[in-house]
Design a protein around this motif. Structure first.
Motif, short mmCIF file in Angstrom:
data_model
loop_
_atom_site.label_atom_id
_atom_site.label_comp_id
_atom_site.label_asym_id
_atom_site.label_seq_id
_atom_site.Cartn_x
_atom_site.Cartn_y
_atom_site.Cartn_z
N GLY A 83 0.81 -1.21 0.00
CA GLY A 83 0.00 0.00 0.00
C GLY A 83 0.84 1.26 0.00
N TYR A 84 2.03 1.16 0.53
CA TYR A 84 2.94 2.31 0.52
C TYR A 84 3.32 2.70 -0.90
N LEU A 85 3.26 1.72 -1.82
CA LEU A 85 3.57 2.00 -3.23
C LEU A 85 2.34 2.44 -4.01
N GLY A 86 1.20 2.52 -3.33
CA GLY A 86 -0.02 2.94 -4.02
C GLY A 86 -0.97 1.81 -4.31
N ALA A 87 -0.70 0.63 -3.72
CA ALA A 87 -1.53 -0.54 -4.00
C ALA A 87 -2.69 -0.68 -3.03
N GLY A 88 -3.13 0.42 -2.43
CA GLY A 88 -4.30 0.41 -1.58
C GLY A 88 -4.00 -0.04 -0.15
N GLY A 89 -5.00 0.11 0.72
CA GLY A 89 -4.88 -0.34 2.08
C GLY A 89 -4.20 0.65 3.00
N ILE A 90 -3.77 0.15 4.15
CA ILE A 90 -3.19 0.98 5.19
C ILE A 90 -1.87 1.60 4.78
N GLY A 91 -1.20 0.99 3.81
CA GLY A 91 0.09 1.53 3.37
C GLY A 91 -0.02 2.93 2.79
N LEU A 92 -1.15 3.24 2.16
CA LEU A 92 -1.35 4.60 1.63
C LEU A 92 -1.36 5.62 2.76
N TYR A 93 -1.97 5.27 3.87
CA TYR A 93 -2.01 6.17 5.03
C TYR A 93 -0.63 6.28 5.67
N LEU A 94 0.12 5.20 5.64
CA LEU A 94 1.50 5.26 6.15
C LEU A 94 2.32 6.23 5.32
N ASN A 95 2.18 6.15 4.02
CA ASN A 95 2.90 7.05 3.12
C ASN A 95 2.46 8.49 3.32
N THR A 96 1.16 8.70 3.46
CA THR A 96 0.62 10.06 3.61
C THR A 96 1.11 10.71 4.90
N THR A 97 1.06 9.98 6.01
CA THR A 97 1.48 10.55 7.29
C THR A 97 2.97 10.86 7.30
N LEU A 98 3.76 10.05 6.62
CA LEU A 98 5.20 10.33 6.55
C LEU A 98 5.48 11.56 5.70
N GLU A 99 4.77 11.68 4.58
CA GLU A 99 4.99 12.84 3.70
C GLU A 99 4.54 14.14 4.36
N MET A 100 3.54 14.06 5.24
CA MET A 100 3.04 15.25 5.94
C MET A 100 3.79 15.50 7.24
N PHE A 101 4.79 14.64 7.53
CA PHE A 101 5.58 14.75 8.76
C PHE A 101 4.71 14.63 10.02
N ARG A 102 3.59 13.92 9.89
CA ARG A 102 2.74 13.66 11.05
C ARG A 102 3.17 12.32 11.66
N TYR A 103 4.32 12.36 12.31
CA TYR A 103 4.87 11.13 12.85
C TYR A 103 4.04 10.59 14.01
N ASP A 104 3.27 11.47 14.67
CA ASP A 104 2.39 10.99 15.72
C ASP A 104 1.29 10.09 15.15
N ARG A 105 0.87 10.39 13.93
CA ARG A 105 -0.10 9.54 13.25
C ARG A 105 0.56 8.33 12.61
N THR A 106 1.81 8.49 12.19
CA THR A 106 2.55 7.35 11.65
C THR A 106 2.67 6.25 12.68
N SER A 107 2.91 6.61 13.93
CA SER A 107 3.03 5.59 14.97
C SER A 107 1.71 4.85 15.18
N VAL A 108 0.58 5.55 15.02
CA VAL A 108 -0.73 4.89 15.13
C VAL A 108 -0.90 3.87 14.02
N VAL A 109 -0.50 4.25 12.80
CA VAL A 109 -0.60 3.33 11.67
C VAL A 109 0.27 2.10 11.90
N ILE A 110 1.50 2.31 12.35
CA ILE A 110 2.42 1.20 12.59
C ILE A 110 1.90 0.28 13.68
N LEU A 111 1.37 0.85 14.74
CA LEU A 111 0.82 0.04 15.83
C LEU A 111 -0.39 -0.76 15.36
N ALA A 112 -1.21 -0.17 14.52
CA ALA A 112 -2.38 -0.88 13.99
C ALA A 112 -1.94 -2.07 13.13
#
Length: 260
Positions: free
Chosen positions: A211-240
């Motif tokens: 999903g980080y490559l654009g193939a759908g799912g939670i990976g898209l949100y992981l990519n988005t939070t990293l690009e927006m420097f919202r690391y507090d949300r990145t940790s939520v995605v990783i924990l999920a």
């Protein structure tokens, strides 16, 4: 006493050899890092800032990741199911105790080895380029990956089955389809289900990365939070992702133990 001295001497020599090898490996790693430029752009401040923000997760972001997390699980299940079902006839054609023609088996195995040589990350990138960003590209990538993995595991399992029932079925006049249905499938069914669960485990982990490559799912949100420097949300995605992977692994292990 006289015998212990040579042993101590040998141990001392091995310690010296081991320490020498260790120093050589450290030196090789340092030279490799310098040659490849690893670490030249490392920023300690940025690293500390990232981990500081990730240490304070934004728990209000949890509702936003539930839907893509479920989509990731669905991608893994559908992709695994398609790939594992499609692998059955191909594995049967590749088994030497089912198909006697070595030329046919060799061609099929060669083609499948080519399929298996393509990593799932490359498959996802290819399907994203072909069908666009979304869950479909992820499902297709996981299907091809599962297809190659299940093919390898299944045809090797078929070749190791007990030949007695197969020979008995052939001696009774059974055709190839009857041999497969009544002599082969009952012997490999539990193994097949175990392979399916194992492949599903791998695909649940892989689907999050795809999903980080654009193939759908939670990976898209992981990519988005990293690009927006919202690391507090990145940790939520990783924990999920971690929670889902642990639960799927635990469930899969229990089911595989029941099948064994």
């Amino acid at each position: 006493m006289a015998q212990s001295l040579p042993k101590r001497s040998m141990m001392k020599e091995w310690h010296i050899i081991g320490f020498t090898i260790f120093l050589f490996l450290v030196f090789a790693v340092i030279l490799s890092a310098q040659a490849t430029g690893v670490g030249q752009e490392f920023s300690a401040d940025q690293f500390i800032d990232l981990w500081t923000k990730m240490a304070s997760p934004d728990w209000s972001y949890i509702p936003a990741v539930i839907t893509p997390l479920l989509q990731t699980i669905q991608m893994a299940i559908v992709g695994t199911l398609i790939g594992c079902v499609a692998a059955i006839p191909v594995a049967l054609v590749s088994a030497s105790n089912i198909v006697r023609n070595s030329f046919v088996r060799g061609i099929v195995r060669f083609i499948m080895n080519l399929v298996r040589s393509i990593p799932e990350m490359l498959l996802a990138a290819l399907f994203v380029a072909v069908v666009g960003i979304g869950a479909l590209s992820g499902v297709l990538a996981l299907s091809v990956f599962s297809f190659g993995m299940m093919f390898k595991l299944l045809y090797e399992a078929i070749e190791t089955v007990d030949e007695g029932p197969i020979e008995a079925m052939r001696a009774a006049g059974g055709n190839r389809n009857q041999v497969i249905i009544f002599a082969v499938i009952p012997q490999v069914l539990n193994q097949y289900l175990s392979f399916f669960l194992y492949t599903l485990e791998i695909n649940v982990r892989a689907s999050a990365v795809l999903g980080y490559l654009g193939a759908g799912g939670i990976g898209l949100y992981l990519n988005t939070t990293l690009e927006m420097f919202r690391y507090d949300r990145t940790s939520v995605v990783i924990l999920a992702i971690l929670v889902v992977v642990v639960l799927v692994d635990a469930l899969s292990n229990k089911l595989r133990e029941a099948l064994s």
